[in-house]
Design an enzyme around this catalytic site. Structure first.
Site, short mmCIF file in Angstrom:
data_model
loop_
_atom_site.label_atom_id
_atom_site.label_comp_id
_atom_site.label_asym_id
_atom_site.label_seq_id
_atom_site.Cartn_x
_atom_site.Cartn_y
_atom_site.Cartn_z
N PRO A 204 22.33 23.79 -12.61
CG PRO A 204 21.57 25.17 -10.88
CD PRO A 204 21.30 24.81 -12.32
CG HIS B 156 21.12 29.67 -2.92
ND1 HIS B 156 20.28 30.20 -1.97
CD2 HIS B 156 22.16 30.52 -3.03
CE1 HIS B 156 20.80 31.33 -1.51
NE2 HIS B 156 21.95 31.55 -2.14
CG LEU B 157 22.48 32.97 -9.06
CD1 LEU B 157 21.92 32.33 -10.33
CD2 LEU B 157 22.45 34.48 -9.19
CG HIS B 158 25.99 28.16 -7.07
ND1 HIS B 158 24.75 27.56 -6.97
CD2 HIS B 158 26.73 27.34 -7.84
CE1 HIS B 158 24.76 26.43 -7.64
NE2 HIS B 158 25.95 26.25 -8.19
CB VAL B 159 29.10 33.05 -9.69
CG1 VAL B 159 30.10 33.29 -10.81
CG2 VAL B 159 27.77 33.75 -10.02
CG HIS B 160 30.82 27.19 -10.61
ND1 HIS B 160 30.98 25.98 -9.98
CD2 HIS B 160 29.49 27.29 -10.87
CE1 HIS B 160 29.80 25.38 -9.86
NE2 HIS B 160 28.89 26.15 -10.40
CG HIS C 126 27.59 24.45 -13.51
ND1 HIS C 126 28.11 23.77 -12.44
CD2 HIS C 126 28.56 24.45 -14.47
CE1 HIS C 126 29.33 23.38 -12.74
NE2 HIS C 126 29.63 23.79 -13.95
CE1 TYR D 152 23.77 20.14 -3.49
CE2 TYR D 152 25.57 20.74 -4.97
CZ TYR D 152 25.00 19.87 -4.06
OH TYR D 152 25.67 18.72 -3.73
#
Ligand code: GTA
Length: 320
Positions: free
Chosen positions: A254, A258-262, A251, A256
């Site tokens: 995002p 802190h790098l994250h992947v959906h 996103h 939040y």
């Protein structure tokens, strides 16, 4: 929608106790007083509520409660047809009939998500509001957005709790423990794991300094490729869903930083998959291969709610 009234807060986001211990205490639903409906969605069959916990356990503390009807579970369909207590006719015309079916409680669960204590920012996030498109250049990012997110963003303590195994440790689907190129894959908050139609997992990277797409360069390619490859393999192994039926994306922005992947089921219209927010991981990888500084050069478009402080900063800078 009317301006939100000021919200009482017992604990601010910034107070970063790890919060993992709170999980054991059941939420006192019976003591919840409804203050307002923040939003309802007929399409998602969900309602977002702002409540106040009164009585001994709450003392007027704000809570965000999301009630959501869940998809049908195929293996429970027979029970639903056979064990229903009541089938009530609503309309009859020739061969056409509609009914209301009232299933027993065990077949009519409502997924309930609670943020408690909730901050004003949590409540604002779910309040239905007018939105605007922003076309953010790299200069906008540096001068307007970055200082804002450094001072204002949501606490990411829940992410650290997962990475440090203080919460959700038993839910981990896959981990690559490498501190630089590793990540943890867990079922997302939004998925109850009862059916695959709305499959939703999230990969949280171990390294902590990567906030979003904007920070990515070719240096992060090994990390992103690990997430893509190992994430797909782990989901195939555990849930038998092939990579070709997964939507894998980041996103921007995002919620939040802190790098994250959906990872979501391709057939599921998950919240946040629209073109103005979702960036496919494969595209992100290709863009970084073409140009390491791609995301420090190009403008990125996204929506902002009209009453968001960031929107006001863009307005003041004459960028809206
Ligand atoms: N496993 O503790 C957690 C946790 N938290 C706090 C958030 N997530 C968590 N997952 C685990 N444990 O997919 C998940 C979220 C989200 C991801 C963060 O982390 O479920 P993001 O940073 O890109 O932010 O992703 P995003 O997508 O805005 O996340 P969030 O907070 O869920 O917001 C969802 C938006 O979708 C809301 O603005 C709302 O408008 C909309 N929405 C529609 N339907 C729903 C629904 N049923 N539940 C929640 N949100 C919904």
């Amino acid at each position: 929608m009317a301006e939100a009234p000021p919200v009482k807060r017992k604990r601010e986001e910034e107070e970063d106790a790890d919060g993992a211990g709170d999980a054991a205490a059941p939420f006192p639903l019976a003591e919840l007083r409804l203050r307002r409906v923040l939003r309802e969605s007929a399409r998602d069959k969900a309602v977002f509520l702002h409540g106040e916990v009164t009585g001994p356990s709450g003392d007027g503390t704000d809570a965000l409660v999301i009630l959501e009807k869940t998809p049908f579970q195929e293996e429970k369909l027979l029970d639903l047809l056979k064990k229903h207590t009541k089938l009530e006719l609503r309309m009859h015309n020739d061969i056409y009939k509609t009914y209301h079916l009232y299933p027993p409680p065990e077949l009519s669960e409502i997924k309930t998500t609670v943020v408690y204590p909730a901050t004003e920012k949590h409540l604002q996030k779910y309040l239905r509001q007018e939105v605007h498109l922003i076309h953010e250049t790299w200069e906008d990012y540096k001068n307007i957005t970055l200082p804002y997110i450094q001072s204002q963003s949501f606490s990411i303590q829940w992410v650290y709790n997962i990475l440090e195994k203080k919460a959700e440790a038993d839910r981990i689907i896959h981990e690559n423990p490498d501190p630089c190129d590793g990540f943890v894959l867990v079922p997302d908050f939004k998925w109850n794991q009862n059916q695959l139609d709305d499959l939703y997992l999230i990969a949280l990277v171990h390294r902590r300094e990567v906030k979003s797409l904007r920070d990515l360069t070719a240096e992060h390619l090994p990390l992103l490729r690990n997430i893509l490859q190992e994430g797909k393999e782990a989901i195939m192994k555990r849930f038998s869903v092939p990579g070709s039926q997964l939507r894998i994306y980041l996103h921007y922005h995002p919620s939040y930083y802190h790098l994250h992947v959906h990872f979501t089921a391709l057939g599921y219209d998950a919240p946040g998959i629209s073109v103005e927010r979702a960036h496919l991981l494969t595209d992100v990888i290709d863009n970084l291969v073409l140009d390491s500084t791609y995301y420090q050069k190009r403008a990125l478009t996204f929506t902002l709610q009209a009453d968001k402080a960031l929107f006001k900063l863009f307005q003041e800078a004459g960028r809206v």
